[in-house]
Design a protein around this motif. Structure first.
Motif, PDB file in Angstrom:
ATOM      1  N   LEU A 173     -49.595 128.018 -89.085  1.00  0.00           N
ATOM      2  CA  LEU A 173     -48.564 127.416 -89.431  1.00  0.00           C
ATOM      3  C   LEU A 173     -48.463 125.975 -88.637  1.00  0.00           C
ATOM      4  CD1 LEU A 173     -45.731 130.131 -89.695  1.00  0.00           C
ATOM      5  CD2 LEU A 173     -47.203 128.876 -91.631  1.00  0.00           C
ATOM      6  N   VAL A 174     -48.719 126.160 -87.120  1.00  0.00           N
ATOM      7  CA  VAL A 174     -48.725 124.928 -86.321  1.00  0.00           C
ATOM      8  C   VAL A 174     -49.518 124.121 -86.493  1.00  0.00           C
ATOM      9  CG1 VAL A 174     -48.570 123.988 -84.064  1.00  0.00           C
ATOM     10  CG2 VAL A 174     -47.347 126.241 -84.357  1.00  0.00           C
TER      11      VAL A 174
ATOM     12  N   VAL B 209     -48.246 136.481 -74.742  1.00  0.00           N
ATOM     13  CA  VAL B 209     -49.741 136.314 -75.427  1.00  0.00           C
ATOM     14  C   VAL B 209     -49.800 135.798 -76.637  1.00  0.00           C
ATOM     15  CG1 VAL B 209     -51.719 137.898 -76.373  1.00  0.00           C
ATOM     16  CG2 VAL B 209     -50.442 138.779 -74.381  1.00  0.00           C
ATOM     17  N   LEU B 210     -49.001 136.133 -77.710  1.00  0.00           N
ATOM     18  CA  LEU B 210     -48.674 135.179 -78.753  1.00  0.00           C
ATOM     19  C   LEU B 210     -48.562 133.849 -78.622  1.00  0.00           C
ATOM     20  CD1 LEU B 210     -46.580 137.644 -80.818  1.00  0.00           C
ATOM     21  CD2 LEU B 210     -48.840 137.494 -81.099  1.00  0.00           C
ATOM     22  N   ILE B 211     -47.876 133.461 -77.867  1.00  0.00           N
ATOM     23  CA  ILE B 211     -47.475 131.885 -77.460  1.00  0.00           C
ATOM     24  C   ILE B 211     -49.269 131.300 -76.992  1.00  0.00           C
ATOM     25  CG2 ILE B 211     -46.519 130.293 -75.884  1.00  0.00           C
ATOM     26  CD1 ILE B 211     -44.035 132.043 -76.140  1.00  0.00           C
ATOM     27  N   ALA B 212     -49.724 132.037 -76.058  1.00  0.00           N
ATOM     28  CA  ALA B 212     -50.847 131.601 -75.335  1.00  0.00           C
ATOM     29  C   ALA B 212     -51.827 131.410 -76.582  1.00  0.00           C
ATOM     30  CB  ALA B 212     -51.270 132.429 -74.141  1.00  0.00           C
ATOM     31  N   LEU B 213     -52.190 132.324 -77.435  1.00  0.00           N
ATOM     32  CA  LEU B 213     -53.060 132.419 -78.495  1.00  0.00           C
ATOM     33  C   LEU B 213     -52.699 131.238 -79.578  1.00  0.00           C
ATOM     34  CD1 LEU B 213     -53.601 136.100 -79.044  1.00  0.00           C
ATOM     35  CD2 LEU B 213     -54.927 134.528 -77.795  1.00  0.00           C
TER      36      LEU B 213
ATOM     37  N   GLY C   9     -55.022 128.331 -80.437  1.00  0.00           N
ATOM     38  CA  GLY C   9     -55.939 128.343 -81.869  1.00  0.00           C
ATOM     39  C   GLY C   9     -55.390 127.291 -82.762  1.00  0.00           C
ATOM     40  N   TRP C  10     -54.420 126.498 -82.624  1.00  0.00           N
ATOM     41  CA  TRP C  10     -53.877 125.471 -83.611  1.00  0.00           C
ATOM     42  C   TRP C  10     -54.800 124.186 -83.945  1.00  0.00           C
ATOM     43  CZ3 TRP C  10     -53.133 120.380 -82.860  1.00  0.00           C
ATOM     44  CH2 TRP C  10     -53.281 119.858 -81.461  1.00  0.00           C
ATOM     45  N   VAL C  11     -55.838 124.317 -82.842  1.00  0.00           N
ATOM     46  CA  VAL C  11     -56.467 122.810 -83.029  1.00  0.00           C
ATOM     47  C   VAL C  11     -57.490 123.108 -84.031  1.00  0.00           C
ATOM     48  CG1 VAL C  11     -58.186 121.603 -81.758  1.00  0.00           C
ATOM     49  CG2 VAL C  11     -56.301 122.783 -80.480  1.00  0.00           C
TER      50      VAL C  11
ATOM     51  N   VAL D 207     -53.427 139.257 -85.860  1.00  0.00           N
ATOM     52  CA  VAL D 207     -52.873 138.598 -87.170  1.00  0.00           C
ATOM     53  C   VAL D 207     -51.715 137.864 -86.857  1.00  0.00           C
ATOM     54  CG1 VAL D 207     -51.982 139.339 -89.263  1.00  0.00           C
ATOM     55  CG2 VAL D 207     -53.865 140.572 -88.374  1.00  0.00           C
ATOM     56  N   SER D 208     -50.494 138.324 -85.910  1.00  0.00           N
ATOM     57  CA  SER D 208     -49.562 137.422 -85.859  1.00  0.00           C
ATOM     58  C   SER D 208     -49.842 135.991 -85.183  1.00  0.00           C
ATOM     59  CB  SER D 208     -48.500 138.105 -85.033  1.00  0.00           C
ATOM     60  OG  SER D 208     -48.079 139.437 -85.542  1.00  0.00           O
ATOM     61  N   ALA D 209     -50.843 136.126 -84.279  1.00  0.00           N
ATOM     62  CA  ALA D 209     -51.262 134.810 -83.526  1.00  0.00           C
ATOM     63  C   ALA D 209     -51.910 133.988 -84.517  1.00  0.00           C
ATOM     64  CB  ALA D 209     -52.074 135.201 -82.400  1.00  0.00           C
ATOM     65  N   MET D 210     -52.807 134.698 -85.495  1.00  0.00           N
ATOM     66  CA  MET D 210     -53.523 133.547 -86.502  1.00  0.00           C
ATOM     67  C   MET D 210     -52.499 133.004 -87.313  1.00  0.00           C
ATOM     68  SD  MET D 210     -54.123 133.877 -89.982  1.00  0.00           S
ATOM     69  CE  MET D 210     -54.281 135.693 -90.225  1.00  0.00           C
TER      70      MET D 210
END
Length: 291
Positions: free
Chosen positions: A105-106, A155-159, A163-165, A97-100
């Motif tokens: 946002l980005v 892990v959050l940075i990598a995801l 995922g931003w694309v 959820v946090s990575a999503m």
């Protein structure tokens, strides 16, 4: 729940869709696990003081040698598999959820800028997105984790980088359509600043497709995190994670100790399955082309 929602077409279609009901039921069950998981088990599987090596590799309670304290058996450290799953699910869902949210946002910000201003900015952002899409997401995540090291923050940075694309491309396409409409032109003629036009007028009209993307992406992120942890470059061994539980069980899978790996695998499969079922329903309902 308001009477308006209960009488809406969305709720009417939801009641008639068994897949959506099943998906939401699975998600509700996992929500309870995430919020109240530790209340269902007496053992904290990551508190060394509560572990006993004499309890290692006990089978599930319905097999010979099982212990009523450990319904799904134990692993090599005397840690209950069920307790590990309940604690690990909380971490895996939190990461997903946090990575999503971070990716949304980005990606949404970059997509709005690309679609609203166009020109070189649009070309630069989209070319970066195209280059990233030419590589598998798992390969990019592995490279970043190898470079930065293990840890939930890494892990959050990598995801997020992976995922931003999809958000940027989705929002950019919708924004290109919105900026041509009369209400945006009228706002510009009225002298509103670009930032206010984007926030108040464009953004609310490009959010609908993001709901579907966000729902499905949570499941994808949970699987990627589990894969990274399984490979030893994700969540550190001191933190609970479904991927780590599967890895620990896989090491002894062919020794007949199948429960240490199978049950965490079934849990993560059920979680992602429920997310995808509900995500498919949202996609069908929120996409007017599929009506």
């Amino acid at each position: 729940m308001s009477a308006t929602f209960l009488s809406s077409e969305f709720f009417h279609n939801y009641k008639r869709n068994p897949s959506a009901i099943a998906g939401s039921a699975i998600l509700l069950a996992f929500t309870v696990i995430v919020l109240a998981g530790p209340l269902f088990v007496a053992q904290n599987p990551y508190d060394v003081a509560q572990l006993d090596l004499l309890d290692s590799y006990k089978p599930p309670v319905w097999l010979e040698g099982g212990d009523a304290r450990f319904l799904l058996g134990t692993d090599g450290q005397g840690r209950g598999v069920l307790a590990g799953i309940l604690y690990g699910t909380r971490v895996s869902v939190m990461i997903g959820v946090s990575a999503m949210v971070m990716s949304c946002l980005v990606g949404t910000t970059l997509g709005l800028l690309a679609g609203f201003y166009g020109g070189r900015l649009d070309a630069a952002i989209m070319r970066i997105a195209d280059i990233q899409l030419s590589f598998p997401s798992m390969l990019i995540a592995l490279f970043l984790m190898s470079a930065f090291g293990t840890g939930i923050d890494k892990v959050l940075i990598a995801l997020t980088a992976v995922g931003w694309v999809v958000y940027a491309r989705t929002v950019r396409g919708s924004t290109l359509s919105e900026v041509q409409k009369e209400y945006v032109q009228a706002a510009r003629v009225a002298g509103l600043r670009d930032g206010k036009i984007i926030r108040r007028h464009v953004l609310p009209n490009v959010l609908t497709p993001l709901i579907v993307v966000a729902t499905v992406q949570v499941g994808s992120f949970i699987l990627i995190e589990a894969s990274l942890s399984f490979l030893g470059v994700g969540v550190p061994i001191t933190e609970p994670s479904l991927g780590l539980l599967i890895k620990n069980g896989f090491d002894v899978l062919f020794s007949g100790l199948w429960w240490t790996s199978v049950f965490p695998g079934l849990f993560i499969m059920a979680l992602v399955f429920g997310i995808n079922l509900f995500g498919d329903f949202l996609r069908d309902e929120l996409n007017p082309r599929l009506k």
